[in-house]
Motif scaffolding. Structure first.
Motif, PDB file in Angstrom:
ATOM      1  N   ASP A  59     -48.544   3.408  -0.577  1.00 25.12           N
ATOM      2  CA  ASP A  59     -48.517   2.555  -1.767  1.00 25.12           C
ATOM      3  C   ASP A  59     -47.247   2.871  -2.572  1.00 25.12           C
ATOM      4  N   PRO A  60     -46.139   2.180  -2.285  1.00 21.86           N
ATOM      5  CA  PRO A  60     -44.877   2.476  -2.976  1.00 21.86           C
ATOM      6  C   PRO A  60     -44.978   2.379  -4.489  1.00 21.86           C
ATOM      7  N   ALA A  61     -45.775   1.450  -4.983  1.00 26.05           N
ATOM      8  CA  ALA A  61     -45.911   1.296  -6.435  1.00 26.05           C
ATOM      9  C   ALA A  61     -46.529   2.537  -7.065  1.00 26.05           C
ATOM     10  N   SER A  62     -47.453   3.177  -6.349  1.00 30.08           N
ATOM     11  CA  SER A  62     -48.074   4.397  -6.888  1.00 30.08           C
ATOM     12  C   SER A  62     -47.055   5.532  -6.943  1.00 30.08           C
ATOM     13  N   LEU A  63     -46.163   5.584  -5.975  1.00 27.78           N
ATOM     14  CA  LEU A  63     -45.101   6.594  -6.006  1.00 27.78           C
ATOM     15  C   LEU A  63     -44.143   6.330  -7.159  1.00 27.78           C
ATOM     16  N   ASP A  64     -43.827   5.067  -7.387  1.00 27.90           N
ATOM     17  CA  ASP A  64     -42.938   4.732  -8.504  1.00 27.90           C
ATOM     18  C   ASP A  64     -43.563   5.146  -9.831  1.00 27.90           C
ATOM     19  N   ARG A  65     -44.856   4.899  -9.978  1.00 25.30           N
ATOM     20  CA  ARG A  65     -45.528   5.304 -11.221  1.00 25.30           C
ATOM     21  C   ARG A  65     -45.529   6.821 -11.361  1.00 25.30           C
ATOM     22  N   ALA A  66     -45.748   7.516 -10.252  1.00 25.98           N
ATOM     23  CA  ALA A  66     -45.787   8.980 -10.302  1.00 25.98           C
ATOM     24  C   ALA A  66     -44.436   9.566 -10.690  1.00 25.98           C
ATOM     25  N   LEU A  67     -43.351   8.951 -10.252  1.00 24.42           N
ATOM     26  CA  LEU A  67     -42.011   9.473 -10.510  1.00 24.42           C
ATOM     27  C   LEU A  67     -41.452   9.064 -11.871  1.00 24.42           C
ATOM     28  N   ALA A  68     -42.099   8.152 -12.541  1.00 19.36           N
ATOM     29  CA  ALA A  68     -41.573   7.645 -13.812  1.00 19.36           C
ATOM     30  C   ALA A  68     -41.347   8.778 -14.816  1.00 19.36           C
ATOM     31  N   GLY A  69     -40.127   8.870 -15.316  1.00 21.60           N
ATOM     32  CA  GLY A  69     -39.802   9.848 -16.344  1.00 21.60           C
ATOM     33  C   GLY A  69     -39.569  11.255 -15.842  1.00 21.60           C
ATOM     34  N   THR A  70     -39.582  11.478 -14.531  1.00 23.31           N
ATOM     35  CA  THR A  70     -39.368  12.819 -14.003  1.00 23.31           C
ATOM     36  C   THR A  70     -37.884  13.045 -13.697  1.00 23.31           C
ATOM     37  N   ALA A  71     -37.499  14.314 -13.657  1.00 22.81           N
ATOM     38  CA  ALA A  71     -36.098  14.661 -13.398  1.00 22.81           C
ATOM     39  C   ALA A  71     -35.812  14.825 -11.922  1.00 22.81           C
ATOM     40  N   ALA A  72     -36.852  15.086 -11.121  1.00 25.56           N
ATOM     41  CA  ALA A  72     -36.682  15.307  -9.684  1.00 25.56           C
ATOM     42  C   ALA A  72     -38.050  15.321  -9.030  1.00 25.56           C
ATOM     43  N   VAL A  73     -38.056  15.283  -7.691  1.00 25.61           N
ATOM     44  CA  VAL A  73     -39.296  15.389  -6.935  1.00 25.61           C
ATOM     45  C   VAL A  73     -39.134  16.433  -5.846  1.00 25.61           C
ATOM     46  N   ILE A  74     -40.182  17.248  -5.667  1.00 22.47           N
ATOM     47  CA  ILE A  74     -40.248  18.202  -4.563  1.00 22.47           C
ATOM     48  C   ILE A  74     -41.413  17.794  -3.682  1.00 22.47           C
ATOM     49  N   ASN A  75     -41.126  17.513  -2.428  1.00 16.73           N
ATOM     50  CA  ASN A  75     -42.155  17.079  -1.484  1.00 16.73           C
ATOM     51  C   ASN A  75     -42.681  18.287  -0.720  1.00 16.73           C
ATOM     52  N   CYS A  76     -43.953  18.613  -0.955  1.00  9.16           N
ATOM     53  CA  CYS A  76     -44.615  19.718  -0.266  1.00  9.16           C
ATOM     54  C   CYS A  76     -45.731  19.227   0.651  1.00  9.16           C
ATOM     55  N   ALA A  77     -45.786  17.919   0.903  1.00  7.60           N
ATOM     56  CA  ALA A  77     -46.918  17.314   1.595  1.00  7.60           C
ATOM     57  C   ALA A  77     -46.605  17.032   3.055  1.00  7.60           C
ATOM     58  N   GLY A  78     -47.225  17.783   3.933  1.00  7.22           N
ATOM     59  CA  GLY A  78     -47.114  17.497   5.353  1.00  7.22           C
ATOM     60  C   GLY A  78     -48.308  16.693   5.830  1.00  7.22           C
ATOM     61  N   PRO A  79     -48.252  16.126   7.039  1.00  9.41           N
ATOM     62  CA  PRO A  79     -47.105  16.208   7.924  1.00  9.41           C
ATOM     63  C   PRO A  79     -45.935  15.392   7.375  1.00  9.41           C
ATOM     64  N   PHE A  80     -44.762  15.984   7.401  1.00 13.10           N
ATOM     65  CA  PHE A  80     -43.601  15.385   6.760  1.00 13.10           C
ATOM     66  C   PHE A  80     -43.084  14.156   7.496  1.00 13.10           C
ATOM     67  N   ALA A  81     -43.459  14.017   8.757  1.00 12.27           N
ATOM     68  CA  ALA A  81     -43.098  12.802   9.482  1.00 12.27           C
ATOM     69  C   ALA A  81     -43.649  11.576   8.772  1.00 12.27           C
ATOM     70  N   SER A  82     -44.757  11.737   8.047  1.00 16.01           N
ATOM     71  CA  SER A  82     -45.385  10.616   7.334  1.00 16.01           C
ATOM     72  C   SER A  82     -44.925  10.492   5.890  1.00 16.01           C
ATOM     73  N   THR A  83     -44.541  11.611   5.265  1.00 15.79           N
ATOM     74  CA  THR A  83     -44.278  11.576   3.824  1.00 15.79           C
ATOM     75  C   THR A  83     -42.816  11.515   3.442  1.00 15.79           C
ATOM     76  N   VAL A  84     -41.927  12.038   4.291  1.00 14.35           N
ATOM     77  CA  VAL A  84     -40.517  12.143   3.902  1.00 14.35           C
ATOM     78  C   VAL A  84     -39.908  10.784   3.573  1.00 14.35           C
ATOM     79  N   GLY A  85     -40.036   9.824   4.472  1.00 20.21           N
ATOM     80  CA  GLY A  85     -39.415   8.517   4.250  1.00 20.21           C
ATOM     81  C   GLY A  85     -39.872   7.844   2.973  1.00 20.21           C
ATOM     82  N   PRO A  86     -41.186   7.662   2.775  1.00 21.98           N
ATOM     83  CA  PRO A  86     -41.651   7.006   1.554  1.00 21.98           C
ATOM     84  C   PRO A  86     -41.267   7.726   0.268  1.00 21.98           C
ATOM     85  N   VAL A  87     -41.305   9.063   0.258  1.00 21.12           N
ATOM     86  CA  VAL A  87     -40.978   9.783  -0.980  1.00 21.12           C
ATOM     87  C   VAL A  87     -39.472   9.751  -1.236  1.00 21.12           C
TER      88      VAL A  87
END
Length: 343
Positions: A59-87
């Motif tokens: 859900d790209p819109a949910s990621l956009d809402r989550a990132l709103a107003g943040t300075a950066a994102v750290i992706n700790c969610a595996g498997p990264f084959a599924s999460t890296v691209g969308p984040v």
């Protein structure tokens, strides 16, 4: 320090994610907790007095809402084959830096291949594998290179007292094996090889007092992706102590168990890096406790440097390419021991 900047931690409730959240808070950042399990997020947020922003890679819109107003994102969610691209896509839309702690070879290779030019053109910062595997070995190799502009070989040997894998490690390993099939990967002669033979059992002489230990040779980890991205070394090989390799692949090895107030296990590690050029050899070694826990200061230090402009370039970058490697390693002094031998 973080000066109260909001930093989204995607996969905040995972084993490594919890260490990252604690480290960010200790450095003055304000972690914003994210992931797809809203209930677990809320429980963790209530425990630490933090904000939870549930989001899903589907859900790209949910990621956009989550990132709103943040300075950066750290992706700790595996498997990264599924999460890296969308984040990464969400970070590019938000125009904020992206860092991850991925140890999946295929995910790391995909990040460099798919986003290198796009990130450079956008002036974006994307730092994959900013963790024990990938980041630490890359920094040590870069520091060992010193003033050399090229070398013949890089060897990175890991000595782990044990390797009790997290659920995330097991899942990521399964995904990597499914993508790789019957092959294993090796980097030799400046290119990737897909091998079907068994990895060799060798002996590596670690610095005293550890000394010689049996290791699995060509135990290819994320460092073999990150190092050749910026260092002119045609042969990069990683090794793992045989006992630890058996631990991580055995189906009934238990998950890590906390043995101190910070949540660290009793696992100890030594990373021994040897760079060879002609007849000369340089060495860099780092030791510490708990490969999952030490990932937190690695990625948090990287984040602090990115947000304060202590960087050398933009785009998709390895740790040693974007940061001053010796200075970075010395900044980790509370968390690792360090020995550099440049001859």
């Amino acid at each position: 320090m973080g000066s109260g900047q909001l930093v989204l931690v995607f996969g905040a409730y995972g084993h490594t994610g919890r260490f990252v959240v604690a480290e960010l808070a200790a450095r003055g950042f304000v972690p914003v907790l994210s992931g797809r399990n809203a209930r677990t997020l809320e429980e963790l947020a209530d425990e630490h007095g933090l904000e939870a922003r549930p989001a899903s890679v589907d859900d790209p819109a949910s990621l956009d809402r989550a990132l709103a107003g943040t300075a950066a994102v750290i992706n700790c969610a595996g498997p990264f084959a599924s999460t890296v691209g969308p984040v990464i896509e969400a970070a590019l839309r938000a125009r904020i830096p992206y860092l991850d702690v991925a140890a999946e070879l295929e995910a790391n290779l995909d990040t460099f291949a798919h986003y290198r030019e796009r990130a450079r053109e956008a002036g974006a910062v994307i730092v994959p594998a900013m963790a024990f595997f990938g980041g630490l070995g890359d920094l040590l190799a870069t520091a060992a290179m010193g003033d050399w502009t090229e070398a013949d070989e890089a060897h990175i040997a890991y000595a782990l007292s044990n390797w009790h894998p997290t659920a995330g490690t097991r899942l990521s390993g399964t995904v990597s094996r499914e993508r790789r099939g019957a092959h294993r990967l090796r980097y030799s002669g400046g290119k990737w090889e897909r091998r079907t033979d068994a990895a060799p059992l060798l002996e590596w002489t670690f610095p005293e007092p550890m000394g010689p230990r049996p290791v699995i040779g060509e135990f290819t980890m994320a460092d073999v992706v990150t190092v050749p991205q910026h260092l002119s070394i045609p042969d990069v090989t990683t090794y793992m102590t045989a006992e630890a390799a058996r631990d991580v692949t055995a189906p009934h090895t238990p998950a890590p168990t906390a043995t101190d107030e910070s949540g660290r296990s009793n696992q100890t590690f030594l990373v021994d890096v040897v760079i060879r050029s002609g007849g000369a050899e340089r060495r860099a070694t780092a030791g510490g406790q708990d490969i999952y826990a030490v990932t937190a200061p690695l990625v948090a230090e990287a984040l602090a440097r990115v947000l304060t402009g202590r960087t050398r370039t933009v785009g998709v970058v390895s740790a040693g390419e974007i940061f001053d490697a010796p200075d970075f390693l010395h900044a980790l002094a509370p968390h690792i021991t360090l020995d550099l031998v440049l001859v």
